[in-house]
Write a protein that holds these residues in place. Structure first.
Motif, PDB file in Angstrom:
ATOM      1  N   VAL A 138      79.189  -4.165  19.538  1.00 35.00           N
ATOM      2  CA  VAL A 138      78.796  -5.428  20.159  1.00 35.00           C
ATOM      3  C   VAL A 138      79.422  -6.549  19.341  1.00 35.00           C
ATOM      4  O   VAL A 138      79.423  -6.494  18.112  1.00 35.00           O
ATOM      5  CB  VAL A 138      77.260  -5.599  20.166  1.00 35.00           C
ATOM      6  N   VAL A 139      79.964  -7.566  20.020  1.00 35.76           N
ATOM      7  CA  VAL A 139      80.507  -8.728  19.319  1.00 35.76           C
ATOM      8  C   VAL A 139      79.792  -9.979  19.814  1.00 35.76           C
ATOM      9  O   VAL A 139      79.768 -10.272  21.013  1.00 35.76           O
ATOM     10  CB  VAL A 139      82.024  -8.872  19.513  1.00 35.76           C
ATOM     11  N   ILE A 140      79.193 -10.697  18.880  1.00 40.40           N
ATOM     12  CA  ILE A 140      78.478 -11.933  19.150  1.00 40.40           C
ATOM     13  C   ILE A 140      79.150 -13.052  18.367  1.00 40.40           C
ATOM     14  O   ILE A 140      79.639 -12.834  17.255  1.00 40.40           O
ATOM     15  CB  ILE A 140      76.996 -11.806  18.752  1.00 40.40           C
ATOM     16  N   VAL A 141      79.175 -14.226  18.928  1.00 40.08           N
ATOM     17  CA  VAL A 141      79.694 -15.408  18.243  1.00 40.08           C
ATOM     18  C   VAL A 141      78.542 -16.377  18.010  1.00 40.08           C
ATOM     19  O   VAL A 141      77.729 -16.617  18.910  1.00 40.08           O
ATOM     20  CB  VAL A 141      80.802 -16.094  19.064  1.00 40.08           C
ATOM     21  N   VAL A 198      88.715 -15.773  25.296  1.00 38.36           N
ATOM     22  CA  VAL A 198      88.876 -14.742  24.262  1.00 38.36           C
ATOM     23  C   VAL A 198      88.207 -13.450  24.723  1.00 38.36           C
ATOM     24  O   VAL A 198      86.986 -13.394  24.858  1.00 38.36           O
ATOM     25  CB  VAL A 198      88.274 -15.197  22.921  1.00 38.36           C
ATOM     26  N   PRO A 199      88.985 -12.386  24.957  1.00 35.65           N
ATOM     27  CA  PRO A 199      88.390 -11.115  25.386  1.00 35.65           C
ATOM     28  C   PRO A 199      87.590 -10.468  24.256  1.00 35.65           C
ATOM     29  O   PRO A 199      87.850 -10.713  23.068  1.00 35.65           O
ATOM     30  CB  PRO A 199      89.617 -10.247  25.729  1.00 35.65           C
ATOM     31  N   GLY A 200      86.608  -9.656  24.645  1.00 36.49           N
ATOM     32  CA  GLY A 200      85.907  -8.833  23.665  1.00 36.49           C
ATOM     33  C   GLY A 200      84.605  -9.386  23.146  1.00 36.49           C
ATOM     34  O   GLY A 200      84.000  -8.798  22.249  1.00 36.49           O
ATOM     35  N   ILE A 201      84.134 -10.502  23.683  1.00 38.41           N
ATOM     36  CA  ILE A 201      82.881 -11.115  23.232  1.00 38.41           C
ATOM     37  C   ILE A 201      81.772 -10.787  24.236  1.00 38.41           C
ATOM     38  O   ILE A 201      81.962 -10.884  25.450  1.00 38.41           O
ATOM     39  CB  ILE A 201      83.036 -12.639  23.095  1.00 38.41           C
ATOM     40  N   ASP A 202      80.627 -10.405  23.719  1.00 41.23           N
ATOM     41  CA  ASP A 202      79.491 -10.084  24.582  1.00 41.23           C
ATOM     42  C   ASP A 202      78.517 -11.248  24.741  1.00 41.23           C
ATOM     43  O   ASP A 202      77.961 -11.443  25.823  1.00 41.23           O
ATOM     44  CB  ASP A 202      78.738  -8.869  24.020  1.00 41.23           C
ATOM     45  N   ALA A 203      78.279 -11.996  23.679  1.00 43.14           N
ATOM     46  CA  ALA A 203      77.274 -13.059  23.720  1.00 43.14           C
ATOM     47  C   ALA A 203      77.656 -14.164  22.750  1.00 43.14           C
ATOM     48  O   ALA A 203      78.321 -13.915  21.732  1.00 43.14           O
ATOM     49  CB  ALA A 203      75.896 -12.512  23.370  1.00 43.14           C
ATOM     50  N   ILE A 204      77.237 -15.392  23.066  1.00 41.52           N
ATOM     51  CA  ILE A 204      77.482 -16.539  22.189  1.00 41.52           C
ATOM     52  C   ILE A 204      76.190 -17.330  22.016  1.00 41.52           C
ATOM     53  O   ILE A 204      75.603 -17.825  22.987  1.00 41.52           O
ATOM     54  CB  ILE A 204      78.578 -17.469  22.736  1.00 41.52           C
ATOM     55  N   LEU A 205      75.759 -17.436  20.768  1.00 46.30           N
ATOM     56  CA  LEU A 205      74.703 -18.371  20.369  1.00 46.30           C
ATOM     57  C   LEU A 205      75.407 -19.654  19.947  1.00 46.30           C
ATOM     58  O   LEU A 205      76.308 -19.617  19.105  1.00 46.30           O
ATOM     59  CB  LEU A 205      73.902 -17.793  19.201  1.00 46.30           C
ATOM     60  N   PHE A 206      75.022 -20.780  20.543  1.00 46.00           N
ATOM     61  CA  PHE A 206      75.731 -22.003  20.193  1.00 46.00           C
ATOM     62  C   PHE A 206      74.759 -23.158  20.000  1.00 46.00           C
ATOM     63  O   PHE A 206      73.577 -23.090  20.365  1.00 46.00           O
ATOM     64  CB  PHE A 206      76.800 -22.349  21.232  1.00 46.00           C
ATOM     65  N   GLY A 207      75.278 -24.228  19.392  1.00 49.41           N
ATOM     66  CA  GLY A 207      74.468 -25.398  19.091  1.00 49.41           C
ATOM     67  C   GLY A 207      75.314 -26.644  19.029  1.00 49.41           C
ATOM     68  O   GLY A 207      76.387 -26.709  19.615  1.00 49.41           O
ATOM     69  N   ARG A 221      80.585   6.512  21.736  1.00 46.21           N
ATOM     70  CA  ARG A 221      80.603   5.075  21.475  1.00 46.21           C
ATOM     71  C   ARG A 221      79.524   4.381  22.299  1.00 46.21           C
ATOM     72  O   ARG A 221      79.154   4.832  23.378  1.00 46.21           O
ATOM     73  CB  ARG A 221      81.970   4.464  21.832  1.00 46.21           C
ATOM     74  N   TRP A 222      79.062   3.241  21.792  1.00 43.36           N
ATOM     75  CA  TRP A 222      78.141   2.416  22.539  1.00 43.36           C
ATOM     76  C   TRP A 222      78.917   1.445  23.426  1.00 43.36           C
ATOM     77  O   TRP A 222      79.945   0.893  23.030  1.00 43.36           O
ATOM     78  CB  TRP A 222      77.255   1.608  21.603  1.00 43.36           C
ATOM     79  N   LYS A 223      78.392   1.238  24.629  1.00 40.39           N
ATOM     80  CA  LYS A 223      78.990   0.295  25.565  1.00 40.39           C
ATOM     81  C   LYS A 223      77.897  -0.623  26.094  1.00 40.39           C
ATOM     82  O   LYS A 223      76.830  -0.156  26.500  1.00 40.39           O
ATOM     83  CB  LYS A 223      79.654   1.036  26.727  1.00 40.39           C
ATOM     84  N   VAL A 224      78.165  -1.941  26.097  1.00 38.50           N
ATOM     85  CA  VAL A 224      77.197  -2.897  26.623  1.00 38.50           C
ATOM     86  C   VAL A 224      77.194  -2.821  28.141  1.00 38.50           C
ATOM     87  O   VAL A 224      78.229  -3.002  28.793  1.00 38.50           O
ATOM     88  CB  VAL A 224      77.523  -4.335  26.158  1.00 38.50           C
TER      89      VAL A 224
END
Length: 630
Positions: A278-281, A310-319, A364-367
């Protein structure tokens, strides 16, 4: 509309306008009305499809129909919680009112509330299934942050910063840097980082002139969910390019701040290559795609652009924008996959909660599913352990801000400072002008007239008749700015004032007098309406932008285009904040790193008395077709 509560922060101050009806979250989630209506944490999560609830079962059934059949693997849901823009709110306290924080929407603030909500969610989901991240702007924003950076700085005392102590106690898994982390200088920031147990991330903050990260760019957290293979969650931290402008004095020549999209393109593949499932930003950057500083730097509010490009991101927490966006889905242009995003407002008023469902296939895990919501921290009480942890520090700040510094001969209010020349704002001008004039005595610029720039930071600011405290002064000057002075010509001052006058809507000469409705044109905030002292001028709001400043004069004589002035100005404005013309390139003649708020406190203490009759001069006014409004 009530005025927003003052805070020592130059980011957007949340108020009713902070919830943009054009930014309705897509893809579900709970509405603002539901959040502010005082739902319990459990009922809010039920509405959001929280696992174990009826709504969640329906959501899970729908997801299962589209997912790979169960015989090819097994699924698990992990929960990622996130905060942003805490701004040194440790407990539910308003240092300006010397009382518990309260607003008309029933919001509460502080990490002590966040802690209780995090504990509740961890208990419901299981500690092994949860992570907690922050998206920046944590150590500046209230007198608490100011006190432990300047009055009793942790760099000198060695004391643990109250926000570091609380974040450690709560158990954050990672923290991204915000722009306000740099307000007190890099050595202070480094000291704070050393106190944190969690890794601190900022991939796009690099050593000047290089692409070498100055801070840790990412981390990979291995989650051991009982009964399942390990899940590797990668987190990329991104900060705001505007730091290069807003804190130029602290970072120039030391750090550069790269584009968020380009930085994510560089690091997301690295995180994936290191085995992240999992990739989170975590990004201190809004989602509007706009910038307050034009195109001088990479995009300020780029979070949605990162999701889209940008490919490969699952979720973004932002502020950064201080908005509440419980859930937003953005489709990545390259892959067609959706990225779920959430912004948890600010000050600890909300907690973003992401649910990510994963299926284990072929080793492997997949979202396979993702959602987000924002939960109101007014659904829980303060965590008493977190309150106790910072009580001594909190009490020290309360005592500090309630110290008497002077006596005012009459009450002074900033309520009308956005459309009238008021005595309370003239007090800022008085101190700035005196400080600069004294510093330039005997220099080559001593013969130049000194004028001053100040803006109405808080309409709620007042000096009471009688005892004036540090708290009162802090309520007037709410930002951690330092004093500078530059040389501008008469023509440049005219341009500057015309730009500032864009704050007003164009108003017909015979329209009813309703000044509160004339301000904030094109969403320009009060802190970007600069007023000058030392020169006399009218602002004709019946005229179009660019031709509103009339009668500009100094000492009774019209200002000439080439006439030179020393202009007292704060560092935020001088470094480009607000995009005002000429000031960033003007010759700097004074920069002693004097905090303006502290200069006001020092001046008031030395004088003992604040008497408007001694300094208040109405040197500017609003007109319509040449006729004064008031």
């Amino acid at each position: 509309m009530e005025n927003p509560q003052p805070r020592w922060c130059s980011c957007r101050v949340p108020d009713d306008a902070g919830d943009d009806p054009g930014r309705t979250p897509s893809g579900g989630g709970i509405s603002r009305r539901q959040v502010l209506g005082g739902l319990t944490a459990a009922s809010a999560l039920t509405l959001a499809g929280w696992p174990g609830t009826a709504a969640a079962e329906t959501t899970a059934q729908a997801a299962a129909q589209a997912a790979t059949p169960a015989r090819h693997g097994k699924s698990v849901t992990i929960t990622v919680m996130g905060t942003s823009d805490i701004h040194s709110h440790a407990v539910n306290w308003d240092y300006y009112k010397d009382a518990e924080y309260a607003d008309r929407d029933g919001n509460v603030v502080g990490l002590a509330r966040v802690s209780s909500l995090v504990n509740e969610i961890r208990a419901a989901r299981g500690r092994d299934r949860t992570l907690l991240f922050d998206a920046g702007d944590t150590i500046q924003g209230t007198p608490l942050g100011f006190y432990y950076a300047t009055v009793e700085p942790i760099t000198e005392t060695g004391e643990t910063h109250p926000i570091a102590g609380q974040m450690n106690a709560i158990g954050y898994d990672a923290v991204a840097l915000g722009n306000h982390e740099f307000n007190y200088g890099i050595p202070f920031l480094d000291a704070w980082i050393r106190q944190l147990d969690a890794p601190v991330l900022a991939a796009n903050a690099v050593r000047a002139g290089t692409r070498r990260p100055a801070y840790r760019p990412y981390m990979i957290k291995r989650m051991h969910v009982r009964g399942y293979p390990p899940i590797r969650v990668g987190l990329l931290g991104l900060t705001n390019p505007g730091i290069a402008i807003w804190d130029k004095a602290n970072v120039s020549g030391r750090l550069d701040f790269l584009d968020l999209v380009e930085t994510a393109r560089r690091w997301v593949p690295v995180i994936r290559a290191q085995g992240a499932d999992v990739v989170i930003v975590s990004a201190h950057s809004g989602d509007s795609g706009t910038s307050s500083y034009g195109d001088a730097l990479p995009v300020e509010n780029a979070s949605a652009l990162v999701a889209e490009q940008v490919p490969g991101i699952d979720a973004i927490l932002f502020g950064h924008a201080h908005l509440e966006i419980p859930e937003r889905f953005v489709t990545n242009k390259a892959t067609g996959r959706t990225v779920v995003m959430s912004e948890p407002k600010c000050w600890g008023e909300r907690l973003s909660v992401f649910d990510l469902t994963l299926r284990h296939e072929r080793g492997r895990w997949k979202v396979t599913g993702k959602s987000a919501t924002a939960v109101n921290t007014n659904t829980v009480q303060e965590d008493p352990a977190l309150v106790t942890l910072v009580k001594k520090q909190h009490d020290a700040v309360v005592a500090y801000v309630n110290k008497e510094v002077a006596t005012s001969t009459e009450e002074m209010s900033a309520a009308e400072s956005c459309w009238k020349d008021t005595a309370i704002l003239d007090y800022v001008h008085l101190v700035q002008t005196a400080k600069v004039r004294d510093a330039l005595a005997g220099s080559e610029h001593a013969s130049l007239p000194v004028v001053s720039i100040a803006a109405p930071f808080s309409r709620a600011a007042t000096f009471p008749a009688g005892k004036v405290t540090i708290r009162d002064i802090a309520g007037l000057y709410i930002y951690d700015n330092t004093l500078m002075a530059s040389v501008l010509t008469g023509a440049q001052i005219k341009d500057y004032l015309e730009y500032s006058a864009q704050y007003f809507k164009q108003v017909a000469a015979d329209a009813p007098v309703a000044p509160a409705s004339w301000t904030n044109a094109d969403s320009r905030p009060d802190y970007n309406y600069d007023q000058f002292s030392g020169v006399t001028y009218d602002v004709d709001i019946a005229k179009p932008e660019g031709s509103r400043i009339t009668g500009l004069s100094y000492d009774g004589t019209a200002v000439t285009p080439d006439q030179r002035f020393v202009v007292a100005v704060n560092n935020y404005r001088q470094s480009g904040g607000g995009g005002f013309p000429h000031i960033t390139t003007a010759e700097v003649v004074y920069n002693a790193q004097v905090a303006i708020r502290e200069a006001i406190v020092e001046y008031a203490s030395a004088a003992g008395t604040i008497d408007p009759a001694a300094f208040h001069t109405e040197n500017w006014r609003l007109t319509r077709d040449g006729t004064p409004v008031f």
